[in-house]
Design a protein around this motif. Structure first.
Motif, short mmCIF file in Angstrom:
data_model
loop_
_atom_site.label_atom_id
_atom_site.label_comp_id
_atom_site.label_asym_id
_atom_site.label_seq_id
_atom_site.Cartn_x
_atom_site.Cartn_y
_atom_site.Cartn_z
N ILE A 45 0.84 -1.20 0.00
CA ILE A 45 0.00 0.00 0.00
C ILE A 45 0.88 1.25 0.00
N ILE A 46 1.90 1.28 0.85
CA ILE A 46 2.78 2.47 0.92
C ILE A 46 3.58 2.60 -0.38
N HIS A 47 4.02 1.47 -0.92
CA HIS A 47 4.77 1.52 -2.18
C HIS A 47 3.88 2.06 -3.31
N ASP A 48 2.64 1.52 -3.40
CA ASP A 48 1.75 1.93 -4.49
C ASP A 48 1.35 3.40 -4.37
N HIS A 49 1.38 3.95 -3.15
CA HIS A 49 1.02 5.35 -2.95
C HIS A 49 2.02 6.28 -3.67
N GLN A 57 -3.98 8.68 5.54
CA GLN A 57 -4.09 8.05 4.21
C GLN A 57 -3.93 6.53 4.34
N LEU A 58 -2.99 6.11 5.19
CA LEU A 58 -2.75 4.67 5.36
C LEU A 58 -4.00 3.99 5.94
N VAL A 59 -4.54 4.57 6.99
CA VAL A 59 -5.74 4.00 7.62
C VAL A 59 -6.88 3.94 6.58
N GLY A 60 -7.00 4.99 5.78
CA GLY A 60 -8.06 5.04 4.75
C GLY A 60 -7.87 3.93 3.71
N ALA A 61 -6.60 3.58 3.44
CA ALA A 61 -6.34 2.59 2.38
C ALA A 61 -6.47 1.15 2.90
N LEU A 62 -6.48 0.97 4.22
CA LEU A 62 -6.58 -0.39 4.78
C LEU A 62 -8.05 -0.81 4.82
N GLN A 63 -8.50 -1.36 3.68
CA GLN A 63 -9.94 -1.58 3.52
C GLN A 63 -10.54 -2.58 4.50
N MET A 64 -9.76 -3.57 4.92
CA MET A 64 -10.30 -4.61 5.79
C MET A 64 -10.25 -4.22 7.27
N LEU A 65 -9.72 -3.02 7.54
CA LEU A 65 -9.48 -2.62 8.94
C LEU A 65 -10.80 -2.40 9.68
N ASN A 66 -10.89 -3.01 10.86
CA ASN A 66 -12.05 -2.74 11.71
C ASN A 66 -11.93 -1.29 12.19
N PRO A 67 -12.95 -0.44 11.96
CA PRO A 67 -12.81 0.99 12.29
C PRO A 67 -12.44 1.25 13.75
N THR A 68 -12.82 0.34 14.65
CA THR A 68 -12.49 0.58 16.07
C THR A 68 -11.00 0.40 16.34
N LYS A 69 -10.27 -0.21 15.38
CA LYS A 69 -8.84 -0.47 15.58
C LYS A 69 -7.97 0.57 14.85
N ALA A 70 -8.63 1.46 14.09
CA ALA A 70 -7.88 2.42 13.26
C ALA A 70 -6.91 3.26 14.10
N CYS A 71 -7.34 3.59 15.32
CA CYS A 71 -6.51 4.45 16.18
C CYS A 71 -5.24 3.75 16.66
N ASP A 72 -5.11 2.43 16.44
CA ASP A 72 -3.92 1.70 16.92
C ASP A 72 -2.87 1.46 15.82
N GLU A 97 4.00 18.26 7.96
CA GLU A 97 3.42 16.93 8.11
C GLU A 97 4.34 15.86 7.50
N GLU A 98 4.39 14.71 8.19
CA GLU A 98 5.26 13.63 7.70
C GLU A 98 4.43 12.43 7.23
N GLY A 99 5.04 11.62 6.37
CA GLY A 99 4.38 10.39 5.92
C GLY A 99 5.38 9.25 5.97
N TYR A 100 4.86 8.03 5.84
CA TYR A 100 5.72 6.84 5.89
C TYR A 100 6.24 6.51 4.49
N VAL A 101 7.51 6.11 4.43
CA VAL A 101 8.09 5.58 3.19
C VAL A 101 8.77 4.24 3.53
N LEU A 102 9.05 3.48 2.47
CA LEU A 102 9.73 2.20 2.69
C LEU A 102 11.23 2.43 2.89
N THR A 103 11.90 1.46 3.48
CA THR A 103 13.37 1.48 3.58
C THR A 103 13.90 0.33 2.72
N ASN A 104 15.24 0.21 2.62
CA ASN A 104 15.84 -0.91 1.85
C ASN A 104 15.32 -2.25 2.36
#
Ligand SMILES: C[S@@+](CC[C@H](N)C(=O)[O-])C[C@H]1O[C@@H](n2cnc3c(N)ncnc32)[C@H](O)[C@@H]1O
Ligand SMILES: O=c1cc(-c2ccc(O)cc2)oc2c(O)c(O)ccc12
Length: 365
Positions: A45-49, A57-72, A97-104
């Motif tokens: 997901i992060i790579h495709d972004h 944005q990450l929480v929004g893209a995690l389609q299977m995520l139970n909404p009550t767990k989004a805050c974790d 504002e910062e975002g997540y990227v992949l590492t090696n």
């Protein structure tokens, strides 16, 4: 440390010891958190972004995520940033504002990376493979062959026969692990294969390594030899064929025999039997340049010259423990290899480190 009469310095030492112990005790947290990120598909997901991805944005893209767990999710990402699987980057030069990227270390786990080792990691992380670690202490006190046998009452190989899914998981893992080593092998270690007209890859699995060698050296006749149920139904090519059998009994001969990550599965007695068979097989060829080629780890115990070397040795020792737990095998130091080669009747050997953990060992009759 004075155990009876604690003073300030003792307390500082004790606190350092606590931190050290907890850091090690919780090593599994990085491992399980990475497993979770792979299960949720966070890396792709992060790579495709395509640019730094905010937590929203990450929480929004995690389609299977139970909404009550989004805050974790940020807690999972926090530990994975600390473990260097993700990094934080500003969205752009002026932004706060910062975002997540992949590492090696996470890029190599992406599905479309040619050197992806996610299948190996998934095999190692599978609960069937992690459970025997809990039986290590029991195993030290009983007669079982391996902690795996203590956990399940059978060997890993016997387990495969009633659980073909585990067999496929491990075989896919080993095949994916082969891609990187093999590509460096046929590029940087080409010399070791030049001039050979035939090669038999004993315990060659589904043939990832032999295929790359056969493609790089189209005039070399390559044979993949493995247990009948491993090679059943596999299709060869112009200069590659599959043969099923038991390496403890007999295998086809060639200018060279290749043993890649085979000997680490066996104890010294098992290795000696295989090595003697290899010596016989190549000695029956009346040609110069015959040799045994081994691709396996050579544990570098005394080279703790810097942090990187020391962490490489530690990883090799982890693999050594994995072999003990799963299959009663071991990763060997140079002196241990030398003893085995001598006992099997070989005259000399040469070690060339390939990449990371693995070395190429050329052994001469
Ligand atoms: C750790 S895997 C290595 C596979 C491959 N060489 C690689 O590097 O990916 C060990 C291989 O030895 C094979 N093997 C185990 N016992 C064997 C036997 N008795 N005869 C032939 N192959 C055997 C297994 O089926 C497996 O494919
Ligand atoms: O689960 C494994 C993993 C390995 C392995 C993966 C990567 C390396 O660089 C070395 C070893 O090897 C295994 C193995 O030989 C086996 O018989 C069972 C499981 C695994």
């Amino acid at each position: 440390m004075n155990m009876g009469n604690a003073n300030g310095e003792d307390a500082i030492e004790a606190l350092q010891a606590h931190a050290h112990i907890w850091r090690h005790a919780f090593n599994f947290v990085s491992f399980m958190s990475l497993k979770c990120a792979l299960d949720l598909g966070i890396l792709d997901i992060i790579h495709d972004h395509g640019k730094p991805m905010t937590i929203t944005q990450l929480v929004g893209a995690l389609q299977m995520l139970n909404p009550t767990k989004a805050c974790d999710i940020y807690r999972l990402m926090h530990i994975l940033v600390h473990s260097d699987f993700f990094a934080r980057q500003k969205l752009d030069n002026d932004a706060q504002e910062e975002g997540y990227v992949l590492t090696n270390s996470s890029r190599i786990l992406l599905k479309n990376n040619p050197f992806c080792i996610t299948p190996t990691l998934k095999a190692t992380m599978d609960p069937i493979i992690t459970k025997p670690w809990s039986f290590l202490g029991t195993w030290f006190q009983n007669d079982d062959h391996t902690p795996f046998a203590t956990a399940y009452g059978k060997t890993l190989w016997d387990y495969f026969t009633h659980d073909p899914q585990l067999k496929d998981l491990i075989n896919d893992g080993l095949a994916s692990d082969s891609q990187l080593v093999t590509s460096v092998l046929v590029d940087k270690c080409k010399g070791a294969f030049e001039g050979l007209e035939s090669l038999v890859d004993v315990g060659g699995g589904t043939g990832t390594t032999a295929k790359a060698i056969a493609d790089t050296f189209p005039h070399m006749e390559c044979t993949v030899f493995d247990l009948p149920h491993i090679v059943a139904g596999l299709q060869g090519s112009k200069n590659l064929k599959y043969v099923g059998g038991n390496m403890f009994e007999a295998f086809p001969t060639g200018d060279a025999i290749l043993l890649k990550k085979v000997l680490h599965d066996w104890n010294d007695k098992g290795c000696l039997t295989i090595l003697k068979r290899c010596k016989e097989a190549i000695s029956s060829q009346d040609k110069v340049g015959r040799k045994l080629i081994i691709i396996d780890m050579v544990v570098r115990e005394n080279e703790q010259v810097n942090d990187e070397a020391s962490s490489l040795t530690k990883t090799q020792l982890f693999f050594d423990m994995l072999m003990l737990v799963l299959v009663a095998g071991k990763e060997r130091r140079e002196e241990e290899w030398a003893e085995l080669f001598l006992a099997a009747g070989f005259s000399s050997f040469k070690i060339t480190p390939i990449v990371g953990l693995t070395s190429l060992i050329e052994v001469y009759p």
